[in-house]
Design an enzyme around this catalytic site. Structure first.
Site, PDB file in Angstrom:
ATOM      1  N   THR A 126       0.851  -0.962   0.350  1.00 51.00           N
ATOM      2  CA  THR A 126      -0.169  -0.049  -0.144  1.00 51.00           C
ATOM      3  C   THR A 126       0.779   1.578  -0.052  1.00 51.00           C
ATOM      4  O   THR A 126       1.710   1.139   0.555  1.00 51.00           O
ATOM      5  CB  THR A 126      -1.103  -0.392   1.469  1.00 51.00           C
ATOM      6  OG1 THR A 126      -1.302   1.601   1.334  1.00 51.00           O
ATOM      7  CG2 THR A 126      -0.063  -0.180   2.972  1.00 51.00           C
ATOM      8  N   GLU A 128       0.168   3.592   1.649  1.00 54.73           N
ATOM      9  CA  GLU A 128       0.513   3.787   3.406  1.00 54.73           C
ATOM     10  C   GLU A 128       1.650   3.960   3.781  1.00 54.73           C
ATOM     11  O   GLU A 128       2.062   4.320   4.274  1.00 54.73           O
ATOM     12  CB  GLU A 128      -0.500   3.733   4.057  1.00 54.73           C
ATOM     13  CG  GLU A 128      -1.796   4.198   4.794  1.00 54.73           C
ATOM     14  CD  GLU A 128      -2.184   5.174   4.884  1.00 54.73           C
ATOM     15  OE1 GLU A 128      -1.847   5.180   5.947  1.00 54.73           O
ATOM     16  OE2 GLU A 128      -3.007   6.428   4.940  1.00 54.73           O
ATOM     17  N   TYR A 151      -0.707  -0.039  11.112  1.00 52.08           N
ATOM     18  CA  TYR A 151      -1.221  -0.087  10.166  1.00 52.08           C
ATOM     19  C   TYR A 151      -0.311  -0.314   8.862  1.00 52.08           C
ATOM     20  O   TYR A 151       0.641  -1.092   7.924  1.00 52.08           O
ATOM     21  CB  TYR A 151      -2.411   0.418   9.790  1.00 52.08           C
ATOM     22  CG  TYR A 151      -2.764  -0.052   7.909  1.00 52.08           C
ATOM     23  CD1 TYR A 151      -4.215  -1.050   7.769  1.00 52.08           C
ATOM     24  CD2 TYR A 151      -2.724   0.543   6.488  1.00 52.08           C
ATOM     25  CE1 TYR A 151      -3.933  -1.978   5.914  1.00 52.08           C
ATOM     26  CE2 TYR A 151      -2.340   0.280   4.959  1.00 52.08           C
ATOM     27  CZ  TYR A 151      -3.380  -0.850   4.824  1.00 52.08           C
ATOM     28  OH  TYR A 151      -3.556  -1.255   3.722  1.00 52.08           O
ATOM     29  N   LYS A 155       2.794  -3.306   7.035  1.00 57.19           N
ATOM     30  CA  LYS A 155       2.262  -3.478   5.760  1.00 57.19           C
ATOM     31  C   LYS A 155       3.945  -3.108   5.073  1.00 57.19           C
ATOM     32  O   LYS A 155       4.803  -3.905   4.592  1.00 57.19           O
ATOM     33  CB  LYS A 155       1.403  -2.001   5.154  1.00 57.19           C
ATOM     34  CG  LYS A 155       0.167  -3.265   4.795  1.00 57.19           C
ATOM     35  CD  LYS A 155      -0.234  -4.263   4.093  1.00 57.19           C
ATOM     36  CE  LYS A 155      -1.613  -4.218   4.119  1.00 57.19           C
ATOM     37  NZ  LYS A 155      -1.856  -4.883   3.025  1.00 57.19           N
TER      38      LYS A 155
HETATM   39  P1  NAP Z   1     -11.178  -4.973   2.778  1.00 59.81           P
HETATM   40  O1  NAP Z   1     -12.512  -4.218   2.259  1.00 59.81           O
HETATM   41  O2  NAP Z   1     -11.025  -4.284   4.580  1.00 59.81           O
HETATM   42  O3  NAP Z   1     -10.733  -6.709   3.048  1.00 59.81           O
HETATM   43  C1  NAP Z   1     -10.662  -7.604   4.094  1.00 59.81           C
HETATM   44  C2  NAP Z   1     -10.823  -8.375   3.824  1.00 59.81           C
HETATM   45  O4  NAP Z   1      -9.715  -9.709   5.176  1.00 59.81           O
HETATM   46  C3  NAP Z   1     -11.895  -8.647   4.694  1.00 59.81           C
HETATM   47  O5  NAP Z   1     -13.054  -8.788   4.420  1.00 59.81           O
HETATM   48  C4  NAP Z   1     -11.965  -9.485   6.220  1.00 59.81           C
HETATM   49  O6  NAP Z   1     -12.622 -10.402   6.681  1.00 59.81           O
HETATM   50  C5  NAP Z   1     -10.703 -10.070   5.843  1.00 59.81           C
HETATM   51  N1  NAP Z   1      -9.766 -10.249   6.737  1.00 59.81           N
HETATM   52  C6  NAP Z   1      -9.119  -9.180   7.722  1.00 59.81           C
HETATM   53  N2  NAP Z   1      -8.761  -9.837   8.978  1.00 59.81           N
HETATM   54  C7  NAP Z   1      -8.384 -11.202   8.540  1.00 59.81           C
HETATM   55  C8  NAP Z   1      -7.930 -12.687   9.245  1.00 59.81           C
HETATM   56  N3  NAP Z   1      -7.579 -12.327  10.130  1.00 59.81           N
HETATM   57  N4  NAP Z   1      -8.272 -13.858   7.913  1.00 59.81           N
HETATM   58  C9  NAP Z   1      -8.614 -13.891   7.162  1.00 59.81           C
HETATM   59  N5  NAP Z   1      -9.557 -12.638   6.804  1.00 59.81           N
HETATM   60  C10 NAP Z   1      -9.038 -11.547   7.146  1.00 59.81           C
HETATM   61  O7  NAP Z   1     -10.247  -3.822   1.797  1.00 59.81           O
HETATM   62  P2  NAP Z   1      -9.061  -4.250   0.440  1.00 59.81           P
HETATM   63  O8  NAP Z   1     -10.048  -2.715   0.738  1.00 59.81           O
HETATM   64  O9  NAP Z   1     -10.153  -4.769  -0.467  1.00 59.81           O
HETATM   65  O10 NAP Z   1      -8.727  -4.212   0.475  1.00 59.81           O
HETATM   66  C11 NAP Z   1      -7.456  -5.678   0.021  1.00 59.81           C
HETATM   67  C12 NAP Z   1      -6.266  -5.081   0.779  1.00 59.81           C
HETATM   68  O11 NAP Z   1      -5.415  -4.149   0.095  1.00 59.81           O
HETATM   69  C13 NAP Z   1      -6.035  -5.341   2.362  1.00 59.81           C
HETATM   70  O12 NAP Z   1      -4.565  -6.230   2.506  1.00 59.81           O
HETATM   71  C14 NAP Z   1      -5.787  -3.439   2.492  1.00 59.81           C
HETATM   72  O13 NAP Z   1      -4.940  -3.293   3.309  1.00 59.81           O
HETATM   73  C15 NAP Z   1      -5.085  -3.440   0.927  1.00 59.81           C
HETATM   74  N6  NAP Z   1      -5.063  -2.572   0.458  1.00 59.81           N
HETATM   75  C16 NAP Z   1      -5.796  -1.748   0.175  1.00 59.81           C
HETATM   76  C17 NAP Z   1      -6.407  -0.631  -0.593  1.00 59.81           C
HETATM   77  C18 NAP Z   1      -7.639   0.708  -0.822  1.00 59.81           C
HETATM   78  O14 NAP Z   1      -7.342   1.415  -1.046  1.00 59.81           O
HETATM   79  N7  NAP Z   1      -8.638  -0.863  -1.394  1.00 59.81           N
HETATM   80  C19 NAP Z   1      -4.984   0.383  -0.748  1.00 59.81           C
HETATM   81  C20 NAP Z   1      -4.227  -0.159  -1.187  1.00 59.81           C
HETATM   82  C21 NAP Z   1      -3.527  -1.775  -0.694  1.00 59.81           C
HETATM   83  P3  NAP Z   1     -13.867 -10.007   6.979  1.00 59.81           P
HETATM   84  O15 NAP Z   1     -14.945  -9.920   5.606  1.00 59.81           O
HETATM   85  O16 NAP Z   1     -14.674 -11.407   7.938  1.00 59.81           O
HETATM   86  O17 NAP Z   1     -14.282  -8.897   8.052  1.00 59.81           O
HETATM   87  O1  G4F Z   2     -10.504   6.588   3.454  1.00 56.16           O
HETATM   88  P1  G4F Z   2      -9.469   6.736   4.353  1.00 56.16           P
HETATM   89  O2  G4F Z   2      -9.418   6.230   5.527  1.00 56.16           O
HETATM   90  O3  G4F Z   2      -8.580   5.651   3.140  1.00 56.16           O
HETATM   91  P2  G4F Z   2      -6.217   5.872   4.232  1.00 56.16           P
HETATM   92  O4  G4F Z   2      -6.422   6.216   5.264  1.00 56.16           O
HETATM   93  O5  G4F Z   2      -5.834   6.583   2.912  1.00 56.16           O
HETATM   94  O6  G4F Z   2      -6.469   3.476   4.026  1.00 56.16           O
HETATM   95  C1  G4F Z   2      -7.063   3.593   2.493  1.00 56.16           C
HETATM   96  O7  G4F Z   2      -5.947   3.776   1.333  1.00 56.16           O
HETATM   97  C2  G4F Z   2      -4.673   3.204   1.661  1.00 56.16           C
HETATM   98  C3  G4F Z   2      -4.162   3.143   0.655  1.00 56.16           C
HETATM   99  O8  G4F Z   2      -2.940   4.398   0.393  1.00 56.16           O
HETATM  100  C4  G4F Z   2      -4.704   1.206   2.176  1.00 56.16           C
HETATM  101  F1  G4F Z   2      -3.907   0.861   2.568  1.00 56.16           F
HETATM  102  C5  G4F Z   2      -5.680   1.685   3.566  1.00 56.16           C
HETATM  103  O9  G4F Z   2      -6.133   0.218   3.309  1.00 56.16           O
HETATM  104  C6  G4F Z   2      -7.180   2.098   2.744  1.00 56.16           C
HETATM  105  O10 G4F Z   2      -7.395   0.945   1.759  1.00 56.16           O
HETATM  106  O11 G4F Z   2      -8.579   7.989   4.365  1.00 56.16           O
HETATM  107  C7  G4F Z   2      -8.360   8.841   3.091  1.00 56.16           C
HETATM  108  C8  G4F Z   2      -8.056  10.548   4.205  1.00 56.16           C
HETATM  109  C9  G4F Z   2      -7.156  10.035   5.340  1.00 56.16           C
HETATM  110  O12 G4F Z   2      -6.503  11.330   5.409  1.00 56.16           O
HETATM  111  C10 G4F Z   2      -7.825  10.700   6.378  1.00 56.16           C
HETATM  112  O13 G4F Z   2      -7.656  11.571   8.006  1.00 56.16           O
HETATM  113  O14 G4F Z   2      -9.329  10.571   4.640  1.00 56.16           O
HETATM  114  C11 G4F Z   2      -9.073  11.354   5.862  1.00 56.16           C
HETATM  115  N1  G4F Z   2     -10.168  11.891   6.718  1.00 56.16           N
HETATM  116  C12 G4F Z   2     -11.081  12.952   6.752  1.00 56.16           C
HETATM  117  N2  G4F Z   2     -11.891  12.474   7.544  1.00 56.16           N
HETATM  118  C13 G4F Z   2     -11.036  10.494   6.942  1.00 56.16           C
HETATM  119  C14 G4F Z   2     -12.570  10.828   7.179  1.00 56.16           C
HETATM  120  N3  G4F Z   2     -11.158   9.234   6.773  1.00 56.16           N
HETATM  121  C15 G4F Z   2     -11.730   7.992   7.516  1.00 56.16           C
HETATM  122  N4  G4F Z   2     -11.852   7.273   7.041  1.00 56.16           N
HETATM  123  N5  G4F Z   2     -12.646   9.560   7.957  1.00 56.16           N
HETATM  124  C16 G4F Z   2     -13.051  10.448   8.206  1.00 56.16           C
HETATM  125  O15 G4F Z   2     -14.204  10.483   8.806  1.00 56.16           O
END
Ligand code: NAP
Ligand code: G4F
Length: 326
Positions: A126, A128, A151, A155
Site C-alpha cells: 500500500t 500508506e 497499519y 504493511k
Molecule cells: P477490505 O475491504 O477491508 O477487505 C479485507 C478483507 O480481509 C475482509 O474481507 C476481511 O474479512 C479480511 N480479513 C481481515 N482479517 C482477516 C484475517 N485475520 N483472516 C482472514 N481474512 C481477514 O480491504 P480492501 O479494500 O479490499 O483491500 C484489500 C487489500 O489491499 C488489503 O490488504 C488492504 O490493506 C490493501 N490495500 C487496499 C487499498 C485500497 O485503497 N482499498 C490500497 C492499498 C492496499 P471479514 O470480511 O471477515 O472482515
Molecule cells: O479513506 P481513508 O480512511 O483511507 P486511507 O487512510 O488513505 O487508507 C486507505 O488507503 C490505503 C492506501 O493508501 C490503504 F492501504 C488502506 O487499507 C485504506 O484502504 O482516509 C483517507 C483520508 C485520510 O487522510 C483521512 O484522515 O481521509 C481523511 N479523512 C477525513 N475525514 C477521513 C475522514 N477518513 C475517514 N476514514 N473518515 C473520516 O471521517
C-alpha cells in the site's frame, strides 16, 4: 485444465472484483474467508458471482489453517488481499493489525515455501507505507518509506518479507503497492464511501449533516475494478517484481466532498459538512500521488475510470441502494 487461484479477503472490496476477473479468465477461484455463523456475501452478490466461487475457511492469524489450505489446494496463484485494512483503527488495535497484516503474511509465505513452492504470490501492499516519503511530489518504486500508522508499519514488514522470500528461496512473489482505490463496495468507514453514503442520505432527506475529519489530506483515488487487473498482470510476468499502481492525479478530501454534492445538485455543501476532531488521526499522511510509469511500461496497465466518474459511480450506487429500500 483451469488455472487455480486462492484469494484471501474474498468478502472485502477487492476480493470480489479480483474473483470476477479471474473467473472471466477461466480460473477456478478459491475464496478464503474467516469462519462466521452468518457470512455476508453481499459484495459477491453485487457482482453476481457468489455461486461461482469455491469458499474455503482460513484465518491469517491461524498458521495451521493456511498450511492446510496451501497443502491441499496447491493453487497456482495466491492473492493475499486479507488485512485489517482500516488505518484509523490501527492505533487502537495495533497488535491485532500487526498479527494479521505482518505475521499473517509470514505464515502464508511459509506455507507456500514448505508445501507449494511453485505457487505465485501477490501481496496487497500500500501507498500508506510511503507516509511522508515522496520523490518530487510523487511516490514511485524507489521512494523511501516513512509510514505514519501502525497499519502502514505492519504493511512495511509484509512488503519486505514478500521480497525476502523471493530473494532467499526463489519464490515468485510480487508486491502491488496500490494507492487508494474505491468503489460501491468500499467499506463504510473509509472516507470516500462515508461521503457518497452521507451525500445520498442528505439528498434523500435521511440525514442533515456529514461529520468528517481532516478535509485537507490528498489521495490518489482510482477505481478498484481497474486495480485488480494490475494484480493479475503482475503474476503473469516472466519475472516477479514490485509495482506502484495509481492514477498520478490526486485530490483533497474537500474536493471529493464538493464533487459528490455536485452529483446530487447541491452547491452549498458547507451547510452540511461538520469537521469533527474524533475523525482526525494522531499522525496524518498528507499527500499521496503515484508515479505508476513502471506499471504502465511493463504491465501495460492504465486506469480507465477518472475521478469525476468514480465519485458519480459511488454516489449513484448509494442513492440506488436507499431508493430500493423505500
Ligand atoms: P477490505 O475491504 O477491508 O477487505 C479485507 C478483507 O480481509 C475482509 O474481507 C476481511 O474479512 C479480511 N480479513 C481481515 N482479517 C482477516 C484475517 N485475520 N483472516 C482472514 N481474512 C481477514 O480491504 P480492501 O479494500 O479490499 O483491500 C484489500 C487489500 O489491499 C488489503 O490488504 C488492504 O490493506 C490493501 N490495500 C487496499 C487499498 C485500497 O485503497 N482499498 C490500497 C492499498 C492496499 P471479514 O470480511 O471477515 O472482515
Ligand atoms: O479513506 P481513508 O480512511 O483511507 P486511507 O487512510 O488513505 O487508507 C486507505 O488507503 C490505503 C492506501 O493508501 C490503504 F492501504 C488502506 O487499507 C485504506 O484502504 O482516509 C483517507 C483520508 C485520510 O487522510 C483521512 O484522515 O481521509 C481523511 N479523512 C477525513 N475525514 C477521513 C475522514 N477518513 C475517514 N476514514 N473518515 C473520516 O471521517
Amino acid at each position: 485444465m483451469a488455472k487455480t487461484a486462492l484469494v484471501t479477503g474474498i468478502l472485502g472490496q477487492d476480493g470480489p472484483y479480483l474473483a470476477k476477473l479471474l473467473l472471466e479468465k477461466g480460473y477456478k477461484v478459491y475464496g478464503m474467508m474467516r469462519r462466521y455463523s452468518k457470512p455476508n456475501y453481499e459484495h459477491l452478490d453485487y457482482l453476481g458471482i457468489t455461486d461461482k466461487v469455491d469458499f474455503v475457511e482460513g484465518d491469517l492469524n491461524d498458521e495451521a489453517s493456511l498450511i492446510n489450505l496451501v497443502r491441499n489446494l496447491r493453487p497456482e496463484e495466491v492473492y493475499n488481499l486479507a488485512a485489517q485494512s482500516f488505518v484509523g483503527s490501527s492505533w487502537d488495535q495495533a497488535k491485532l493489525t500487526a498479527e494479521i497484516n505482518a505475521l499473517g503474511v509470514l505464515y502464508l509465505l511459509n506455507a507456500i515455501k514448505f508445501f507449494s513452492p511453485t505457487t505465485k504470490f501477490y501481496q496487497a501492499s500500500t501507498s500508506e507505507m510511503f507516509g511522508l516519503g515522496n520523490t518530487n511530489g510523487y511516490q514511485d518504486e524507489k521512494t523511501s518509506f516513512h509510514p505514519r500508522s501502525p497499519y502502514g508499519i505492519s504493511k512495511v514488514y509484509a512488503y519486505w518479507m514478500t521480497i525476502n522470500f523471493r530473494e532467499s528461496y526463489g519464490i515468485f512473489t510480487c508486491n502491488g503497492v496500490l494507492f487508494n482505490h474505491e468503489s460501491p463496495l468500499r467499506g463504510i468507514q473509509f472516507v470516500t464511501r462515508k461521503i457518497s453514503d452521507g451525500v445520498a442520505r442528505i439528498k434523500l432527506g435521511l440525514s442533515k449533516e456529514l461529520r468528517l475529519g481532516n478535509l485537507e489530506s490528498k489521495r490518489d483515488w482510482g477505481f478498484a475494478g481497474d486495480y485488480v487487473e494490475a494484480m493479475y498482470l503482475m503474476l503473469q510476468q516472466e519475472k516477479p517484481d514490485d509495482y506502484v499502481v495509481g492514477t498520478g492525479v490526486n485530490h483533497s478530501v474537500k474536493e471529493f466532498v464538493e464533487e459528490a454534492f455536485k452529483v446530487v445538485g447541491i452547491d452549498d455543501w458547507h451547510k452540511y459538512v461538520v469537521v469533527d476532531p474524533r475523525f482526525k488521526r494522531p499522525a496524518e499522511v498528507p499527500d499521496l500521488k503515484a508515479n505508476a510509469a513502471k506499471a504502465k511500461k511493463i504491465l501495460g496497465w492504465q486506469p480507465k475510470i477518472s475521478f469525476p466518474e468514480l465519485v458519480k459511480l459511488m454516489v449513484e450506487a448509494d442513492l440506488k441502494r436507499y431508493e430500493a429500500k423505500k
